[in-house]
Design a protein around this motif. Structure first.
Motif, mmCIF file in Angstrom:
data_model
loop_
_atom_site.group_PDB
_atom_site.id
_atom_site.type_symbol
_atom_site.label_atom_id
_atom_site.label_comp_id
_atom_site.label_asym_id
_atom_site.label_seq_id
_atom_site.Cartn_x
_atom_site.Cartn_y
_atom_site.Cartn_z
ATOM 1 N N HIS A 228 34.581 -69.781 -14.594
ATOM 2 C CA HIS A 228 35.995 -69.612 -14.241
ATOM 3 C C HIS A 228 36.270 -68.228 -13.690
ATOM 4 C CE1 HIS A 228 37.987 -73.280 -15.412
ATOM 5 N NE2 HIS A 228 37.069 -73.391 -16.353
ATOM 6 N N LEU A 229 35.673 -67.248 -14.356
ATOM 7 C CA LEU A 229 35.881 -65.880 -13.890
ATOM 8 C C LEU A 229 35.399 -65.726 -12.462
ATOM 9 C CD1 LEU A 229 34.987 -63.421 -16.755
ATOM 10 C CD2 LEU A 229 37.148 -63.690 -15.572
ATOM 11 N N LYS A 230 34.264 -66.357 -12.183
ATOM 12 C CA LYS A 230 33.712 -66.220 -10.834
ATOM 13 C C LYS A 230 34.609 -66.884 -9.789
ATOM 14 C CE LYS A 230 28.959 -65.215 -11.906
ATOM 15 N NZ LYS A 230 27.583 -65.707 -11.993
ATOM 16 N N LEU A 231 35.267 -67.990 -10.190
ATOM 17 C CA LEU A 231 36.205 -68.641 -9.259
ATOM 18 C C LEU A 231 37.386 -67.714 -8.968
ATOM 19 C CD1 LEU A 231 36.179 -72.286 -10.633
ATOM 20 C CD2 LEU A 231 35.349 -71.553 -8.415
ATOM 21 N N ALA A 232 37.874 -67.066 -10.046
ATOM 22 C CA ALA A 232 38.982 -66.118 -9.873
ATOM 23 C C ALA A 232 38.506 -64.929 -9.032
ATOM 24 C CB ALA A 232 39.483 -65.631 -11.234
ATOM 25 N N TYR A 233 37.296 -64.473 -9.335
ATOM 26 C CA TYR A 233 36.722 -63.323 -8.620
ATOM 27 C C TYR A 233 36.612 -63.629 -7.120
ATOM 28 C CZ TYR A 233 33.337 -59.585 -7.624
ATOM 29 O OH TYR A 233 32.688 -58.497 -7.123
ATOM 30 N N ALA A 234 36.133 -64.856 -6.827
ATOM 31 C CA ALA A 234 35.981 -65.267 -5.416
ATOM 32 C C ALA A 234 37.330 -65.219 -4.710
ATOM 33 C CB ALA A 234 35.401 -66.674 -5.344
ATOM 34 N N TYR A 235 38.367 -65.677 -5.425
ATOM 35 C CA TYR A 235 39.706 -65.669 -4.832
ATOM 36 C C TYR A 235 40.144 -64.245 -4.498
ATOM 37 C CZ TYR A 235 44.728 -65.162 -4.780
ATOM 38 O OH TYR A 235 45.996 -64.771 -4.443
ATOM 39 N N PHE A 236 40.014 -63.332 -5.488
ATOM 40 C CA PHE A 236 40.482 -61.962 -5.268
ATOM 41 C C PHE A 236 39.695 -61.269 -4.160
ATOM 42 C CE2 PHE A 236 41.990 -62.374 -9.776
ATOM 43 C CZ PHE A 236 43.334 -62.341 -9.448
ATOM 44 N N LYS A 237 38.406 -61.561 -4.124
ATOM 45 C CA LYS A 237 37.576 -60.952 -3.065
ATOM 46 C C LYS A 237 38.031 -61.458 -1.704
ATOM 47 C CE LYS A 237 33.503 -59.296 -3.023
ATOM 48 N NZ LYS A 237 32.070 -59.080 -2.987
ATOM 49 N N ARG A 238 38.262 -62.782 -1.660
ATOM 50 C CA ARG A 238 38.691 -63.400 -0.409
ATOM 51 C C ARG A 238 40.009 -62.782 0.078
ATOM 52 N NH1 ARG A 238 38.044 -68.830 -2.054
ATOM 53 N NH2 ARG A 238 40.265 -68.994 -2.474
#
Ligand SMILES: Nc1nc2c(ncn2[C@@H]2O[C@H](COP(=O)(O)OP(=O)(O)OP(=O)(O)O)[C@@H](O)[C@H]2O)c(=O)[nH]1
Length: 699
Positions: A228-238
């Motif tokens: 889940h964290l990685k999904l959130a991380y991907a969003y913020f990076k994007r």
């Protein structure tokens, strides 16, 4: 503007009719939630009011038929006025950190709004409940927090505001987690994620992933939490969201730390350090530094650990965060302890303890006292005993029994070292009893966790779906990027095409200019050549003195005459010779002779038709080729010529001509033969006395 004006007019008229004090200004204020309220100002002078009305051009009679619903609205405006001022006050209190006062003010607003059933009000009401919940959260009043998030949720559900529902489900999940209701919390966050899957609120979705990851971390499903964290991380990076990226990276690193994957943990903590310091909250950078310090202690890189810790400490210093400093002092203490520098270790643990005492925080006290006791175990057993005993005292009220167990264990070790075996045994028994208690509690907790974990399997499937969605999103983004690239290339091609066309036009113009120049040059050269040719031709065919055709031309024309017309055809050759021309030259000079030759040519030219040929045959001899002319006609022309010559005065001289005429009819077979015939006739004229015309005779 139109809306503002019409409301103002409405208020003015309405108030006048109801014999209230007049309103001289009404202003629209847009609240954060998008709803409008009207702020009004009153005056007590009715005369001024009327003047003002007239100035505004308000049609006073219009107000007499105001419909009933408008009256209703007036109440709303009154409420809006009070709500606005209350809201401003509540927000100010909230921002100031006076959460208790903020709550009572927000509650007052909610009371007003609860009576109104309009959709716009429900949205404001939901927001008000959210503020109340957030205030309770700040006050760490968990039950109240959850209760108001639930109210907010119910309100948003009434107006089916998906975005707010999804976001509130996530915040409520957090509140339930604080209450220890892990399965409820998981259910809520799952519901939030489900709704987020159907709406366009990427930020809210990322937050829900963060929420889910924290809950999963609590139920020790670290792997799924990480997903889940990685999904959130991907969003913020994007989104190039520095703060979101760094904060999520810290969370991911924390999880890796839990999973003892320290290298991964380090790489994620380092993310925050890669941003310029002014782009991130100092606390986020400090967290990364502090945790990196802790990892370096585990890796026995003590100096590096202290370097990170000191940087974190400097930030906490500026942030005035003593509770964070206690932790950093402990890490520095640990690093010295790792190097067996016990004095420095004690010094830093003591610093941590001092702050804990200042904060009057038992947990921090115990956390500092336990390592103090441990270090003194090697140095000073009396001080060690004192530290562990104090730790034991403070740990009694703590929920976390692990610290109490550590204190008991420390005391057992102290008494074993001092040979007080009875005491050592007593603490060993206490230790054992507490261990059993912890185990039993843990098994309860484990049960709870197991239950939640079961639930999380369900979530795992959802995550897979979300991951798939994210993958599709990424593919979509890649596709869009590709499209952007394609259109960029198309643009470039179009630009090139344009340039090409532009350059082609320029080139074409240049080529045209060059070609035209060449053409002009060629044309000029052609004209020049042509003129030159004509001149050359003229020179080649004419006699320069008399401008009659020359002898060569005469023969050419005779040849063509013979080619066109058979001997039977009409056509004559007349040969003219000036009489005694030598004498003219001799008497008057060559120039006069030349003038005479030109004059004779002029007279001859006047007696020939178009198409006939006048040529200078030589010296003072001329020939006329008369086409389609019978011998008689030729004779007549010749006679005419002879007479004209005789009667003409050439300058100051007179002269005569002798003429010989022949016709094709005499059967000459070639130009030479024809000329010979004419010449014979001329000879006869000369011999016969000159100044006469004679035709050729075969005899
Ligand atoms: N001025 C001038 N004289 C020329 C030119 N060509 C020939 N003559 C002269 O013309 C004269 C021709 O003389 P002749 O052949 O003896 O003939 P003639 O004097 O006309 O006598 P008949 O023909 O017998 O009447 C010569 O003196 C030439 O020098 C010329 O272009 N200009």
């Amino acid at each position: 503007m139109h809306k503002k004006g019409s409301v103002r007019n409405y208020l003015l008229i309405h108030c006048m009719l109801r014999e209230h004090y007049p309103i001289v200004s009404a202003r629209y204020i847009q609240l954060d939630n998008g709803s409008d309220i009207v702020s009004v100002r009153l005056v007590s002078n009715r005369f001024f009011f009327l003047i003002f009305m007239l100035l505004l051009g308000v049609p006073l009679e219009v107000g007499a038929s105001l419909p009933a619903p408008e009256k209703q609205r007036n109440t709303t405006y009154s409420n809006a006025v009070s709500i606005e001022s209350l809201r401003e006050r509540a927000l100010a209190l909230y921002k100031k950190g006076d959460y208790k006062q903020a709550i009572s003010t927000f509650l007052a607003i909610s009371k007003i709004l609860e009576d109104q059933a309009q959709e716009a009000d429900l949205s404001t009401l939901g927001r008000t409940y959210t503020y109340i919940a957030q205030s309770y959260k700040r006050l760490k009043l968990r039950e109240e927090t959850a209760a108001f998030y639930r109210k907010a949720l119910a309100t948003y559900k009434r107006i089916d505001s998906k975005r707010n529902i999804a976001r509130t489900l996530n915040t409520l999940a957090e509140a339930e987690r604080y209450l220890g209701n892990l399965d409820t919390s998981l259910n809520l966050v799952m519901e939030s994620l489900r709704i987020h899957g159907t709406i366009d609120d990427e930020e809210g979705k990322a937050k829900a992933h963060m929420g889910a990851s924290i809950i999963l971390r609590h139920i020790e499903n670290y792997e799924l939490s990480l997903e889940h964290l990685k999904l959130a991380y991907a969003y913020f990076k994007r989104e190039n969201n520095a703060v979101g990226t760094a904060k999520t990276a810290n969370e991911i690193a924390h999880l890796y730390g839990r999973l003892a994957s320290f290298e991964e943990a380090k790489s994620f903590y380092e993310v925050a350090l890669q941003y310029p310091a002014d782009q991130l909250p100092p606390a986020t950078i400090a967290t990364a530094l502090r945790e990196l310090a802790e990892i370096e202690v585990i890796a026995s890189n003590f100096q590096k650990a202290r370097s990170y810790a000191k940087r974190a400490m400097a930030i906490y210093e500026t942030l005035n965060a003593p509770e964070k400093k206690t932790a950093v002092f402990r890490i520095i203490g640990d690093s010295y302890q790792g190097e067996d520098n016990l004095n420095q270790a004690i010094y830093n643990y003591q610093a941590s303890l001092d702050i804990a005492n200042q904060l009057d925080n038992d947990l921090f006290r115990v956390k500092a006292l336990l390592p103090v006791g441990n270090v003194y175990l090697k140095q000073d057993l009396v001080k060690s005993e004192r530290a562990f005993k104090t730790a034991l005292t403070f740990s009694k009220d703590l929920k976390n029994k692990t610290y109490r167990l550590a204190a008991l264990k420390g005391l057992r070790e102290v008494y074993t070292a001092t040979g007080q075996f009875q005491d050592a045994l007593e603490f060993a028994e206490k230790e054992l009893a507490l261990t059993e208690q912890i185990q039993s509690e843990n098994s309860d907790k484990l049960l709870e966790i197991a239950k939640a974990k079961l639930l999380s399997f369900k979530l795992e499937n959802e995550v897979e779906a979300l991951k798939e969605q994210t993958r599709l999103d990424e593919l979509e983004i890649a596709r869009k990027n590709n499209e952007i690239e394609i259109s960029r290339k198309e643009q470039q091609i179009a630009n090139l095409q344009l340039s090409k066309e532009r350059y082609a036009k320029i080139m074409l113009s240049l080529i045209v200019i060059v070609l035209v120049t060449i053409a002009l040059a060629l044309y000029r050269s052609y004209v020049t050549s042509r003129r030159k040719n004509e001149k050359l031709h003229y020179l080649a065919t004419h006699d320069s003195l008399t401008e009659c055709f020359n002898r060569r031309y005469l023969f050419d024309s005779l040849r063509s005459l013979f080619a066109q017309a058979p001997a039977s055809h009409s056509g004559c050759l007349v040969m003219i010779d000036i009489d005694h021309f030598k004498k003219i030259n001799d008497d008057f000079g060559h120039n006069v002779g030349d003038d005479a030759l030109r004059g004779v040519a002029h007279v001859l030219r006047q007696n020939i038709s178009d198409g006939d040929v006048l040529a200078r045959f030589g010296g003072e001899e001329f020939c006329m080729v008369l086409h389609n002319t019978s011998l008689e006609d030729a004779m007549a022309v010749s006679e005419k010529v002879r007479a004209q010559m005789e009667n003409h005065t050439f300058g100051k001289i007179k002269l005569t001509c002798s003429i010989g005429v022949t016709s094709l009819a005499f059967g000459a077979s070639s130009p030479t033969e024809l000329i010979e015939q004419a010449d014979k006739a001329l000879f006869f004229s000369k011999a016969n006395g000159r100044n006469q015309v004679n035709a050729y005779s075969a005899t």
